[in-house]
Design an enzyme around this catalytic site. Structure first.
Site, PDB file in Angstrom:
ATOM      1  N   ASP A   1     -15.063 -18.663 -17.847  1.00 23.63           N
ATOM      2  CA  ASP A   1     -16.101 -19.367 -18.599  1.00 23.63           C
ATOM      3  C   ASP A   1     -17.200 -18.374 -18.915  1.00 23.63           C
ATOM      4  O   ASP A   1     -17.063 -17.168 -18.665  1.00 23.63           O
ATOM      5  CB  ASP A   1     -16.604 -20.597 -17.834  1.00 23.63           C
ATOM      6  CG  ASP A   1     -17.466 -20.271 -16.620  1.00 23.63           C
ATOM      7  OD1 ASP A   1     -17.623 -19.077 -16.269  1.00 23.63           O
ATOM      8  OD2 ASP A   1     -17.983 -21.215 -15.995  1.00 23.63           O
TER       9      ASP A   1
ATOM     10  N   CYS B   1     -15.385 -17.571 -12.938  1.00 24.49           N
ATOM     11  CA  CYS B   1     -16.543 -18.336 -13.395  1.00 24.49           C
ATOM     12  C   CYS B   1     -17.737 -17.847 -12.571  1.00 24.49           C
ATOM     13  O   CYS B   1     -17.648 -16.804 -11.925  1.00 24.49           O
ATOM     14  CB  CYS B   1     -16.321 -19.846 -13.287  1.00 24.49           C
ATOM     15  SG  CYS B   1     -16.234 -20.549 -11.627  1.00 24.49           S
TER      16      CYS B   1
ATOM     17  N   THR C   1     -19.172 -18.989  -9.775  1.00 26.27           N
ATOM     18  CA  THR C   1     -18.907 -18.964  -8.333  1.00 26.27           C
ATOM     19  C   THR C   1     -17.425 -18.794  -8.016  1.00 26.27           C
ATOM     20  O   THR C   1     -17.080 -18.434  -6.889  1.00 26.27           O
ATOM     21  CB  THR C   1     -19.360 -20.267  -7.658  1.00 26.27           C
ATOM     22  OG1 THR C   1     -18.593 -21.350  -8.195  1.00 26.27           O
ATOM     23  CG2 THR C   1     -20.854 -20.509  -7.854  1.00 26.27           C
TER      24      THR C   1
ATOM     25  N   HIS D   1       0.719 -14.778   2.709  1.00 30.95           N
ATOM     26  CA  HIS D   1       0.971 -16.038   3.410  1.00 30.95           C
ATOM     27  C   HIS D   1       1.172 -17.226   2.479  1.00 30.95           C
ATOM     28  O   HIS D   1       1.961 -18.117   2.805  1.00 30.95           O
ATOM     29  CB  HIS D   1      -0.171 -16.369   4.361  1.00 30.95           C
ATOM     30  CG  HIS D   1      -0.356 -15.357   5.442  1.00 30.95           C
ATOM     31  ND1 HIS D   1      -1.190 -15.576   6.510  1.00 30.95           N
ATOM     32  CD2 HIS D   1       0.170 -14.126   5.633  1.00 30.95           C
ATOM     33  CE1 HIS D   1      -1.164 -14.521   7.315  1.00 30.95           C
ATOM     34  NE2 HIS D   1      -0.350 -13.632   6.796  1.00 30.95           N
TER      35      HIS D   1
ATOM     36  N   HIS E   1       6.006 -19.181   6.292  1.00 34.06           N
ATOM     37  CA  HIS E   1       5.139 -19.280   5.112  1.00 34.06           C
ATOM     38  C   HIS E   1       5.833 -20.056   3.997  1.00 34.06           C
ATOM     39  O   HIS E   1       5.192 -20.855   3.309  1.00 34.06           O
ATOM     40  CB  HIS E   1       4.722 -17.892   4.637  1.00 34.06           C
ATOM     41  CG  HIS E   1       3.901 -17.150   5.646  1.00 34.06           C
ATOM     42  ND1 HIS E   1       2.803 -17.701   6.270  1.00 34.06           N
ATOM     43  CD2 HIS E   1       4.027 -15.900   6.144  1.00 34.06           C
ATOM     44  CE1 HIS E   1       2.286 -16.829   7.109  1.00 34.06           C
ATOM     45  NE2 HIS E   1       3.013 -15.721   7.065  1.00 34.06           N
TER      46      HIS E   1
END
Length: 141
Positions: A7, A64, A66, A97, A133
């Site tokens: 963004d 973005c 955060t 993992h 996993h």
């Protein structure tokens, strides 16, 4: 092929990531955005995530402000395991993992130097293929 999505908050950092991918010889498909003008991150997260989920792209990178919103939006797409990483250890662990197929980062959280190291770690770390996993990923799906 790497799917890219960002963004306005992640636009500048994504330009650095694109240059870095080009230097390393990675092909990418840019799903936007294309400026720092305010946009809605779910549009770009879902476009890039759909490309990864469909097999058009192998993995994806999302940015973005955060990294939180864009990773939440991407994870709504079936088959996507987007991991928000702000350090190399997390990027390595999520590939080993979780077989994460999308990396999310926050441009307002980390700088370009660290971001590019995280990108390298994410792209260069293989999935472990350990039975435990695989079992856990199947439980997520």
């Amino acid at each position: 092929m790497i799917a890219l999505g960002c963004d306005h908050g992640g636009f500048a950092l994504m330009q650095e990531v694109k240059k870095h991918l080009e230097k390393r010889g990675f092909e990418y498909k840019d799903f936007g955005c294309d400026s720092e003008e305010s946009v809605d991150y779910p549009v770009y997260a879902k476009a890039a995530a759909n490309a990864v989920a469909s097999g058009e792209c192998d993995r994806g990178i999302l940015i973005c402000g955060t990294g939180i919103g864009i990773s939440i939006a991407a994870n709504k797409v079936k088959g996507i395991r987007a991991a928000l990483c702000h350090d190399c250890f997390s990027a390595e662990a999520t590939r080993e993992h979780n077989d994460a197929n999308m990396l999310a980062m926050g441009a307002r959280v980390i700088g370009p130097g660290l971001a590019l190291k995280i990108v390298d770690t994410f792209l260069d770390t293989p999935f472990s293929n350990d039975e435990r996993h695989i079992r856990r990923i199947d439980m997520i799906e």
